[in-house]
Design an enzyme around this catalytic site. Structure first.
Site, PDB file in Angstrom:
ATOM      1  N   PHE B 123     103.718 -23.256  66.446  1.00  0.00           N
ATOM      2  CA  PHE B 123     102.755 -23.404  65.364  1.00  0.00           C
ATOM      3  C   PHE B 123     101.362 -23.200  65.935  1.00  0.00           C
ATOM      4  O   PHE B 123     101.154 -23.297  67.142  1.00  0.00           O
ATOM      5  CB  PHE B 123     102.867 -24.810  64.767  1.00  0.00           C
ATOM      6  N   GLN B 236      90.088 -29.002  55.224  1.00  0.00           N
ATOM      7  CA  GLN B 236      90.856 -27.883  55.774  1.00  0.00           C
ATOM      8  C   GLN B 236      91.266 -26.895  54.687  1.00  0.00           C
ATOM      9  O   GLN B 236      91.959 -27.257  53.739  1.00  0.00           O
ATOM     10  CB  GLN B 236      92.117 -28.393  56.477  1.00  0.00           C
ATOM     11  N   HIS B 238      93.644 -24.105  54.314  1.00  0.00           N
ATOM     12  CA  HIS B 238      94.789 -23.479  54.974  1.00  0.00           C
ATOM     13  C   HIS B 238      94.652 -21.977  54.783  1.00  0.00           C
ATOM     14  O   HIS B 238      94.385 -21.518  53.679  1.00  0.00           O
ATOM     15  CB  HIS B 238      96.083 -23.996  54.333  1.00  0.00           C
ATOM     16  N   LEU B 252     101.050 -23.129  48.772  1.00  0.00           N
ATOM     17  CA  LEU B 252     101.108 -22.941  50.223  1.00  0.00           C
ATOM     18  C   LEU B 252     102.168 -21.942  50.680  1.00  0.00           C
ATOM     19  O   LEU B 252     103.286 -21.923  50.178  1.00  0.00           O
ATOM     20  CB  LEU B 252     101.389 -24.291  50.880  1.00  0.00           C
ATOM     21  N   GLU B 255     102.722 -22.068  57.601  1.00  0.00           N
ATOM     22  CA  GLU B 255     102.313 -21.501  58.879  1.00  0.00           C
ATOM     23  C   GLU B 255     103.546 -21.100  59.678  1.00  0.00           C
ATOM     24  O   GLU B 255     103.471 -20.296  60.611  1.00  0.00           O
ATOM     25  CB  GLU B 255     101.507 -22.572  59.643  1.00  0.00           C
ATOM     26  N   ARG B 311      93.808 -23.246  62.279  1.00  0.00           N
ATOM     27  CA  ARG B 311      93.682 -22.874  60.870  1.00  0.00           C
ATOM     28  C   ARG B 311      92.257 -22.497  60.472  1.00  0.00           C
ATOM     29  O   ARG B 311      92.044 -21.581  59.677  1.00  0.00           O
ATOM     30  CB  ARG B 311      94.183 -24.028  59.989  1.00  0.00           C
ATOM     31  N   HIS B 377      93.613 -27.508  51.495  1.00  0.00           N
ATOM     32  CA  HIS B 377      94.924 -28.032  51.840  1.00  0.00           C
ATOM     33  C   HIS B 377      94.895 -29.487  52.284  1.00  0.00           C
ATOM     34  O   HIS B 377      95.807 -30.249  52.000  1.00  0.00           O
ATOM     35  CB  HIS B 377      95.488 -27.160  52.968  1.00  0.00           C
ATOM     36  N   ARG B 412      92.587 -30.105  61.708  1.00  0.00           N
ATOM     37  CA  ARG B 412      93.923 -30.594  62.032  1.00  0.00           C
ATOM     38  C   ARG B 412      94.823 -29.436  62.445  1.00  0.00           C
ATOM     39  O   ARG B 412      94.796 -28.369  61.837  1.00  0.00           O
ATOM     40  CB  ARG B 412      94.531 -31.283  60.808  1.00  0.00           C
TER      41      ARG B 412
END
Lengths: 250, 613
Positions: B123, B236, B238, B252, B255, B311, B377, B412
């Site tokens: 990730f 954030q 995304h 979404l 990722e 991100r 997100h 994050r």
């Protein structure tokens, strides 16, 4: 594609209700839940509908759309003919709270009755080991999003009101996911036969047909559980073996 | 009104929110012997956690044995631009593996390695494959496991209850007032301690991956009760939300698509992420496609592809491509997994992405590229808590999960949220239980507060006429999207704050039609209060932080600034009722953690080897 579409939505509560006509503008790509939200914002602010993720992952927006039990968030408007009226009703098998929202608490009661996972001890290094091919089949069951469309559709519950004797397809797959769990040591076969009512399912596969996750509920969960019950209670060889060597979980 | 006529429950701990953090907190409270209630706005098992896709990060080292909590900690701090609360990032990295194993013992069935261990995937921002996962439905596995385990732990669950506000006894928490959706009735919960696990506030923006529940309830209620909010400017976006069709914009796209090898391209077919590698990550990122392809083929010496940068970096890069005219037809970038992996593999590893695009966009991701763009997100910021106990500055009020601040700093890492829920959910449960044991008696309930909370709620229904709550909410979302969006500047933020002031005035006259029973319009109106408070806090924090860092990007103050590298923005309600926005300097980081976070990777790994695992 942008056009005014006709809707009929059941409005009411436990004391009664009726289908009410609405119109709203529908744009490209919209799903039925989008249209319901638009109607809510434009002309029916207090119309009750459950929803959360709007992506088929949470199983909240279950209802009956033109007679079919469906998730409103995954039902596209262009699945219907351009002049077709969209009828939305609450799930029939559960008591109505208001409009499209039903009381699904019975399902939570069934879940609580089920003996939870009783895991065996860890390996010496603190890990559990399970092979992917041994968990593939229970991972299928664990895709369940608890939309309760299968519970709503099951004849045993919908037409014969046997909900006090049968936990329903959703919890048959939960039972299967526990019984087939490589780490589990509990024995639920007697309860599956008696308390959870596996014998009541007559394999019409309607639950499988409405599952938005495409889980093979009947073939992969209910039938294998029925077979385990038969092996335990009706197979004479197994019966003798058990008498001689005490019950063993398979 | 006499409060004696109200339904009243009494608990030691009341947990608000039943996502991963709330469930884990409630389980812990119960295990600690506390009489525990769990209140949630939706049905149990439907909270936002259910939508989490990619996995939960924990340095188990099952796939790459070089992984270690110190490497995870270092990745987290770097991803958070060193603004994380050091102690929280330390606790998280240390405890995440145990929390994941515990979840397995409670019934979670993670994907397996060839040796039968919990499999881990790559990730963004994580040095090694670190995310325990189940295809792309890890959140569902997590919430169902906690739910099925939790219902046998003696917790009383109150489903479809909306919490309105906290009640205090002097300075400390005494309980809360809630509304039962099914009937529209009010109910009082007396409690020694309250744990908020109420998630974020994505519903303040137009394009978001968040559901209706995400209306900043915890932020607003904590703020009203005198708690401090911190880091709210770090929101954030995304990088990969759906952009087409419009009705699903923002949903979404995990990722995990990039973790499994998916690449981002622009309209010219160029993998533009290689043009956007920040200096801080250059030494640990593949510089070109050739090395990235070797990584995908399994070469352990190859570095990660640029698509797996953090991100904030990827989201900004996509925005840049769109702005410079190289976007996809509907204003995003192309995300392609079809040419990288075979169809069966994609369906096995990303089943819900396959399904989601097939149904909602009529697109086959095994054959065609997806179109993606940034979507609001996650809130890195939130309620300020003590790192060890999760208690706020209001005695008896605790917060964990997305609604709390500190763990993630300015940005994050993907996968750190699910593990955050478990680690800090448990710690909040311990913290609240310890607090309860230290109290001599149940706090007393102040009837005036209860009545005032109920009056505020009913006045929305009782007005003869007024503003439609859905329309106020729409205007709020437009304001935040255009004025306090992914890139910000002083003029726009000021305009945004002005617009919010107007909305606050309109909100004074908000009116919901119909009766009180299961009334979404009323819910909407109650939520808009919380969204307005949260939005104002975000906007004011964004105005004060004059730099760009992580999830906060200022066009007029580009790049990270030294003068902001060790300061937080802290917000609280002033005695005059106005929002107080303060810059608060952070102390020096603990020496042993500083050494890990700033170490060269090779240097850190050799120390780990010497010290042994």
């Amino acid at each position: 594609m942008s056009e005014v579409r006709e809707f009929k939505i059941w409005r009411g509560n436990s004391s009664g209700g009726a289908m009410v006509a609405y119109q709203t503008q529908v744009d490209e790509g919209m799903v039925v839940l989008d249209a319901i939200h638009k109607i809510q914002a434009e002309s029916a602010g207090d119309m009750a509908v459950r929803w959360n993720c709007k992506a088929g992952k949470c199983g909240s927006c279950s209802m009956e759309i033109n007679g079919m039990p469906k998730l409103a968030c995954m039902t596209r408007m262009n699945d219907y003919q351009p002049n077709e009226v969209i009828n939305c009703r609450p799930m029939k098998s559960f008591p109505v709270i208001k409009d499209l929202v039903t009381d699904v608490s019975w399902n939570y009661q069934q879940n609580k009755k089920i003996t939870p996972l009783k895991p065996k001890a860890r390996d010496k290094d603190g890990n559990y080991r399970m092979m992917q091919e041994d968990v593939d089949r229970i991972q299928e069951f664990r895709k369940c999003i608890e939309c309760y469309l299968c519970q709503n559709t099951c004849h045993v519950i919908r037409d014969h009101q046997q909900e006090s004797r049968f936990v329903g397809p959703r919890f048959m797959i939960r039972l299967a996911s526990l019984e087939m769990h490589p780490l589990d040591t509990a024995d639920r076969i007697p309860a599956i036969k008696n308390e959870y009512g596996s014998g009541l399912c007559n394999i019409t596969k309607c639950c499988t047909a409405v599952c938005p996750e495409h889980i093979q509920i009947t073939d992969n969960a209910i039938i294998p559980l029925k077979e385990r019950v038969v092996d335990r209670y009706y197979d004479p060889i197994m019966w003798i073996k058990r008498k001689l060597f005490s019950a063993k979980k398979n | 009104m006499d409060i004696k006529d109200l339904k009243t429950h009494e608990y030691e701990v009341v947990v608000v929110g039943a996502g991963g953090a709330g469930l884990r907190a409630a389980i812990e409270c119960s295990a600690q012997g506390m009489k525990t209630a769990l209140i949630c706005k939706s049905l149990l098992g439907k909270a936002h956690t259910v939508m989490a896709e990619g996995g939960m990060a924990a340095a188990l080292g099952n796939v790459d044995t070089r992984d270690h909590w110190k490497v995870h900690f270092r990745d987290t701090m770097r991803g958070g631009k060193f603004l994380n609360v050091w102690r929280m990032a330390e606790l998280h990295a240390q405890q995440a593996p145990d929390r994941v194993r515990e979840l397995e013992e409670w019934g979670a069935v993670f994907d397996r390695t060839k040796d039968g261990l919990i499999n881990q995937r790559n990730f963004g921002g994580h040095r090694y494959p670190r995310l325990a996962h189940v295809g792309d439905r890890t959140g569902l596995e997590m919430i169902r496991t906690l739910q099925d385990y939790g219902v046998h732990q003696g917790i009383d669950v109150f489903m479809e209850y909306a919490v309105l506000d906290l009640i205090k006894d002097g300075g400390q928490v005494a309980g809360l007032v809630a509304m039962i959706s099914d009937t529209g009735e009010f109910v009082v919960f007396k409690a020694k301690a309250v744990i908020f696990a109420t998630g974020g506030a994505g519903k303040a923006w137009k394009v978001t991956s968040n559901s209706w529940e995400y209306t900043g309830d915890g932020y607003a209620m904590a703020y009203e009760a005198g708690a401090e909010l911190m880091d709210l400017e770090f929101t954030q976006f995304h990088p990969t939300g759906m952009v087409w069709p419009p009705s699903v914009a923002g949903i979404l796209v995990t990722e995990g698509v990039r973790g499994e090898g998916g690449i981002l391209t622009n309209s010219e077919g160029r993998r533009f992420m290689f043009d956007n590698i920040p200096a801080r990550f250059a030494s640990e990122t593949a510089p070109d496609e050739a090395e990235a392809d070797r990584w995908l083929a399994g070469d352990k010496n190859a570095r990660r592809p640029a698509e797996l940068l953090t991100r904030d970096v990827v989201a900004r890069a996509i925005m840049k491509e769109v702005k410079e005219g190289r976007g996809s037809p509907h204003g995003g970038a192309f995300l392609d997994i079809a040419t990288r992996r075979d169809g069966e593999y994609i369906k096995k590893k990303l089943p819900s992405m396959f399904h989601q695009f097939k149904v909602l966009a009529e697109l086959d991701i095994t054959k065609q590229p997806m179109e993606v763009g940034p979507t609001l997100h996650y809130f890195m910021g939130g309620i300020r808590v003590d790192a060890d106990s999760q208690m706020t500055n209001v005695p008896g009020l605790f917060a964990c999960g997305e609604c709390s601040a500190g763990m993630h700093g300015a940005n994050r890492l993907g996968g750190n949220s699910l593990s955050d829920l478990l680690v800090f959910g448990k710690l909040a449960g311990v913290g609240a239980s310890d607090y309860c044991r230290g109290l001599d008696a149940m706090p007393t309930l102040d009837a005036d507060q209860v009545i005032s909370i109920i009056r505020n709620a009913t006045s929305i229904l009782n007005r003869e006429q007024g503003e439609n709550p859905y329309l106020i909410h729409d205007d709020l979302r437009d304001t935040m999207q255009t004025k306090v969006g992914i890139v910000r500047a002083e003029t726009e933020i000021m305009e945004g704050i002005e617009a919010l002031e107007q909305l606050k005035k309109r909100y004074q006259q908000v009116k919901a039609d119909g009766a009180s029973q299961y009334n979404p319009g009323w819910h909407e109106a109650l939520s808009v209060r919380n969204l307005l408070i949260t939005s104002e806090a975000v906007a004011r924090a964004a105005l004060l932080r004059k730099e760009s860092r992580g999830g906060h990007t200022r066009l007029d103050y580009e790049g990270e600034r030294e003068e902001w590298s060790n300061a937080n923005v802290v917000i609280s309600k002033g005695s005059d009722g106005e929002m107080q926005v303060n810059r608060v300097e952070r102390g020096d980081p603990p020496e042993h953690l500083k050494k890990i976070a700033y170490a060269e990777l090779s240097e850190l790994e050799s120390t780990i080897k010497i010290e042994g695992k």
